[in-house]
Design a protein around this motif. Structure first.
Motif, PDB file in Angstrom:
ATOM      1  N   ASN A 115       0.718  -0.863  -0.570  1.00  0.00           N
ATOM      2  CA  ASN A 115      -0.043   0.155  -0.030  1.00  0.00           C
ATOM      3  C   ASN A 115       0.742   1.045   0.299  1.00  0.00           C
ATOM      4  O   ASN A 115       0.402   2.065  -0.470  1.00  0.00           O
ATOM      5  N   ALA A 116       2.153   1.025   0.599  1.00  0.00           N
ATOM      6  CA  ALA A 116       2.712   2.650   0.660  1.00  0.00           C
ATOM      7  C   ALA A 116       3.468   2.730  -0.942  1.00  0.00           C
ATOM      8  O   ALA A 116       3.549   3.512  -1.147  1.00  0.00           O
ATOM      9  N   VAL A 117       3.593   1.851  -1.488  1.00  0.00           N
ATOM     10  CA  VAL A 117       3.737   1.590  -2.729  1.00  0.00           C
ATOM     11  C   VAL A 117       3.250   2.101  -3.691  1.00  0.00           C
ATOM     12  O   VAL A 117       3.436   3.374  -4.325  1.00  0.00           O
ATOM     13  N   LYS A 118       2.042   1.573  -3.668  1.00  0.00           N
ATOM     14  CA  LYS A 118       0.683   2.231  -4.598  1.00  0.00           C
ATOM     15  C   LYS A 118       0.872   3.482  -3.751  1.00  0.00           C
ATOM     16  O   LYS A 118       0.249   4.533  -5.074  1.00  0.00           O
ATOM     17  N   GLY A 119       0.545   4.088  -2.612  1.00  0.00           N
ATOM     18  CA  GLY A 119      -0.264   5.258  -2.571  1.00  0.00           C
ATOM     19  C   GLY A 119       1.580   6.576  -2.393  1.00  0.00           C
ATOM     20  O   GLY A 119       0.926   7.632  -2.416  1.00  0.00           O
ATOM     21  N   GLU A 120       2.669   6.113  -2.710  1.00  0.00           N
ATOM     22  CA  GLU A 120       3.744   7.111  -3.245  1.00  0.00           C
ATOM     23  C   GLU A 120       3.591   7.638  -4.265  1.00  0.00           C
ATOM     24  O   GLU A 120       3.120   7.617  -5.020  1.00  0.00           O
ATOM     25  N   ASN A 121       3.284   9.270  -3.715  1.00  0.00           N
ATOM     26  CA  ASN A 121       3.023   9.729  -4.872  1.00  0.00           C
ATOM     27  C   ASN A 121       3.574  11.892  -4.957  1.00  0.00           C
ATOM     28  O   ASN A 121       3.172  12.958  -4.651  1.00  0.00           O
ATOM     29  N   SER A 122       4.641  11.523  -3.862  1.00  0.00           N
ATOM     30  CA  SER A 122       6.246  12.896  -3.884  1.00  0.00           C
ATOM     31  C   SER A 122       5.294  13.271  -5.298  1.00  0.00           C
ATOM     32  O   SER A 122       5.824  12.495  -6.384  1.00  0.00           O
ATOM     33  N   LYS A 123       5.412  14.638  -5.320  1.00  0.00           N
ATOM     34  CA  LYS A 123       5.562  15.681  -6.690  1.00  0.00           C
ATOM     35  C   LYS A 123       6.723  16.676  -7.062  1.00  0.00           C
ATOM     36  O   LYS A 123       6.784  17.023  -7.485  1.00  0.00           O
ATOM     37  N   ARG A 124       7.897  15.988  -5.685  1.00  0.00           N
ATOM     38  CA  ARG A 124       9.210  17.040  -6.416  1.00  0.00           C
ATOM     39  C   ARG A 124      10.078  15.768  -7.160  1.00  0.00           C
ATOM     40  O   ARG A 124      10.295  15.448  -6.666  1.00  0.00           O
ATOM     41  N   SER A 179       3.175  -7.256  -8.885  1.00  0.00           N
ATOM     42  CA  SER A 179       2.731  -6.468  -9.573  1.00  0.00           C
ATOM     43  C   SER A 179       3.690  -5.648  -8.501  1.00  0.00           C
ATOM     44  O   SER A 179       3.181  -4.559  -9.171  1.00  0.00           O
ATOM     45  N   LEU A 180       4.426  -5.131  -7.376  1.00  0.00           N
ATOM     46  CA  LEU A 180       4.928  -4.243  -6.572  1.00  0.00           C
ATOM     47  C   LEU A 180       5.905  -3.711  -8.074  1.00  0.00           C
ATOM     48  O   LEU A 180       5.998  -2.577  -7.944  1.00  0.00           O
ATOM     49  N   ILE A 181       6.327  -4.113  -9.016  1.00  0.00           N
ATOM     50  CA  ILE A 181       7.547  -4.284 -10.360  1.00  0.00           C
ATOM     51  C   ILE A 181       6.484  -3.451 -10.609  1.00  0.00           C
ATOM     52  O   ILE A 181       7.079  -2.046 -11.218  1.00  0.00           O
ATOM     53  N   THR A 182       4.945  -3.743 -11.147  1.00  0.00           N
ATOM     54  CA  THR A 182       4.899  -3.283 -12.298  1.00  0.00           C
ATOM     55  C   THR A 182       4.008  -1.709 -11.725  1.00  0.00           C
ATOM     56  O   THR A 182       3.858  -0.784 -12.589  1.00  0.00           O
ATOM     57  N   THR A 183       4.158  -1.763  -9.672  1.00  0.00           N
ATOM     58  CA  THR A 183       3.649  -0.235  -9.643  1.00  0.00           C
ATOM     59  C   THR A 183       4.485   0.416  -9.592  1.00  0.00           C
ATOM     60  O   THR A 183       4.375   1.281  -9.164  1.00  0.00           O
ATOM     61  N   LEU A 184       5.440  -0.217  -8.825  1.00  0.00           N
ATOM     62  CA  LEU A 184       6.980   1.139  -8.811  1.00  0.00           C
ATOM     63  C   LEU A 184       7.083   1.449 -10.329  1.00  0.00           C
ATOM     64  O   LEU A 184       7.046   2.637 -10.768  1.00  0.00           O
TER      65      LEU A 184
END
Length: 642
Positions: A388-397, A460-465
């Protein structure tokens, strides 16, 4: 011997006594009358004393009373036969055997029998009290302290060292770094600990004392004092095991105390716990089991009860810590240590089932199952938190220079470690391929077989990344830098897959596809970064062969515009990052192949019309060593004409 015969013997004895005392006839008759009126008690005593048994009983009783603290001469009170000599100890045990045999053989039929039994039981009670004390003292005197150095010397240590990190995925990934060599530096290092061999053994008590302990235990069990014997044994050995836990670094902590410990300290305690549970079960508990079997070999029940009572406190202390960790707050950095704990408990669970076989030990095995289940649930819950942390990681910098993003390093090193726990995770994870991100990726996997649970989740994790990185590339105003960012990050992912067990999971087809994607971004970078500069050198026709002043001015303007673009590219791209040596060299070559021919063609035409008025030679000095894309001057090694 019959009652009549017994009475005749008594009368004959009485007559002999009267005769020897030279008493008158009247007294003789009275004596005979008195003795003949006795009931069967005297007859039974005579029977008992027949064959020297009476003498043995009296001698045994004297020996026991001599060593009793309440009787005997002052100089010999409370004396211990085991402290005096082995002969004294053997004599004492023989006396105890005599009394025990008497109590077992005597058939109480009269008051006289009861009196004898009372004397025997009193002597036996005193003897058991003495034996209990001796049992305690022998246990204490002969206990062998745990030699931790010698124990570790017997452990075959494995090289379980993997790159790991020590932070939780959150808003800031900047604290996560890799060594310059791209290897497994001290920034993230995960040790799974020593592996115990099956031949590790330590002495828990001096071997010569076991025979003495068994001799005492046999007699106490035979006399019905097994409870006292078991209690003394368990109390002493329980304290010994508690001391062993302390030596191994395992503290007695409540669940609340464990949950309040900060992560770095807790991590150390978890490592010690993993090491301790292996040593306790595979070395100490097996040793304690052997000791119980040797000391209490006369009784299967007492052997098992003594073992359980001795060890359950130590085991429960270990399990309480495992339970506290299992129900604690979940965070990604805990996953590998929790999996280590789960593996450790799973590894020793068959040993628990072997050691605690009787009904009294079922409770212990059930508690181990509860903790094992709890740790498994905690591991899966923590793994899901990470997903969930990987999917929700949305840093904009956007990162300067298009370098490898910390989330890429974090996730790939995390995934690389997870592969080493595939067996455990395949057991714990549900067997499903319902993860949307992988549906379009399955065709890129070499194997046609159904993917394992962990394979699905990692893909799934790699694809999300990858999707996350694609979004981050759009944060760059300079499109060319976005392509540099994608090349850097996807290449990092490919290298992590290629150089680890992930390659067996994803296969060469997956690697080839992603390398092809990198080549596409490479081409897109050249077009975006150098298209404007090359446009300045575009042959518009009619210039190369003419000699008019207008043609010269147009050509000169071309170089002027090109040089301006070149300077701008240099200023911007000198701050860009390309960490991989091979990718950096490939970019250098492809830029040279694309720009140099166009530039030199126009420079040759210009030379035909006018000598060079100014030549500037630029030395190639940065790209050979630097990480940055740096100067396009150095890259191209051009001769610029002004």
């Amino acid at each position: 011997m019959t009652t009549i015969e017994g009475q005749d013997r008594v009368l004959a004895t009485a007559q002999q006594i009267v005769k020897s005392l030279n008493i008158n006839t009247k007294a003789t008759e009275d004596m005979i009358l008195i003795l003949s009126s006795f009931d069967n008690r005297l007859s039974n005593i005579t029977d008992l004393m027949e064959g020297g048994a009476g003498d043995r009983f009296v001698s045994a009783e004297k020996i026991i009373l001599r060593h009793d603290s309440g009787l005997g001469e002052p100089s010999s009170r409370s004396s211990s036969p085991w402290e005096e000599s082995s002969t004294e100890a053997a004599e004492y045990l023989e006396a105890v055997d005599t009394i025990i045999q008497l109590t077992e053989d005597l058939n109480i039929q009269s008051d006289a029998d009861s009196e004898i039994m009372d004397r025997a039981e009193n002597a036996l009670q005193l003897a058991m009290s003495r034996l209990e004390d001796e049992f305690l003292h022998i246990l204490i005197r002969n206990t062998v302290p745990l030699d931790i150095d010698r124990l570790y010397g017997s452990i075959r240590k494995g090289s379980f060292s993997f790159p790991s990190n020590g932070i939780e995925i959150g808003d800031d990934f900047e604290s996560y770094r890799e060594d310059e060599d791209g290897g497994s530096g001290s920034g993230y290092h995960h040790e799974r600990g020593p592996s115990l061999g099956g031949d590790v053994f330590v002495d828990l008590i001096h071997p010569e004392a076991i025979k003495e302990l068994k001799a005492i235990a046999d007699r106490m069990i035979r006399s019905g004092y097994e409870k006292e014997c078991c209690q003394v044994y368990s109390n002493v050995r329980r304290d010994v095991l508690n001391e062993c836990l302390s030596i191994l670094g395992v503290e007695r902590l409540s669940i609340e105390e464990v949950q309040k410990i900060e992560w770095k300290i807790l991590d150390e305690k978890m490592k010690k716990w993993i090491q301790a549970i292996k040593i306790v079960v595979k070395v100490l508990l097996f040793g304690e089991k052997r000791l119980c079997e040797q000391v209490f070999s006369e009784s299967e029940l007492i052997k098992e009860i003594s073992f359980v009572e001795t060890t359950k406190g130590c085991v429960m202390q270990l399990l309480n810590f495992g339970e506290a960790v299992a129900i604690g707050q979940r965070s990604s950095e805990k996953l590998f240590r929790i999996l280590d704990m789960y593996d450790a408990v799973a590894d020793v669970f068959p040993d628990f089932e072997f050691l605690f076989t009787y009904e009294s030990g079922e409770l212990v095995c059930n508690e181990v199952k509860v903790v094992l289940t709890g740790l498994g649930e905690a591991a899966i819950g923590t793994f899901i938190e990470f997903e969930n942390a990987v999917k929700g990681e949305n840093s904009k910098r956007a990162l300067l220079g298009g370098e490898i993003h910390p989330v890429t390093r974090y996730v790939m090193n995390y995934i690389k470690l997870l592969v080493d726990y595939s067996d455990s995770l395949n057991t714990l994870l549900p067997n499903t391929q319902e993860h949307d991100p992988i549906s379009k990726e399955l065709d890129d996997i070499d194997s046609g077989d159904t993917l394992s649970p962990i394979s699905c989740r990692l893909l799934s994790l790699i694809t999300t990344l990858e999707a996350n990185l694609d979004e981050k590339s759009k944060l760059y105003d300079d499109i060319a830098l976005g392509y540099i960012f994608l090349m850097n990050n996807i290449l990092y992912i490919v290298q992590k897959v290629k150089n680890s067990e992930l390659r067996n999971l994803l296969g060469d087809r997956w690697i080839r596809k992603h390398r092809g994607q990198i080549r596409q971004w490479h081409t897109s970078y050249l077009r975006a970064a150098w298209g404007k500069a090359l446009l300045c050198l575009k042959d518009e026709g009619g210039i190369g062969g003419g000699s008019s002043s207008a043609s010269k001015l147009i050509l000169k303007e071309k170089f002027k515009n090109f040089n301006a673009c070149f300077e701008d590219i240099y200023r911007v791209q000198s701050l860009w990052k390309v960490p991989d040596d091979q990718l950096r060299e490939e970019l250098r070559i492809s830029i040279s192949e694309k720009v140099l021919p166009a530039y030199r063609a126009e420079a040759y035409c210009f030379e035909q019309h006018k000598k060079k008025r100014y030549i500037k030679t630029v030395v190639n000095r940065v790209w050979a060593e630097g990480v940055a894309l740096k100067s396009c001057y150095e890259l191209l090694d051009l001769v610029l004409v002004f």
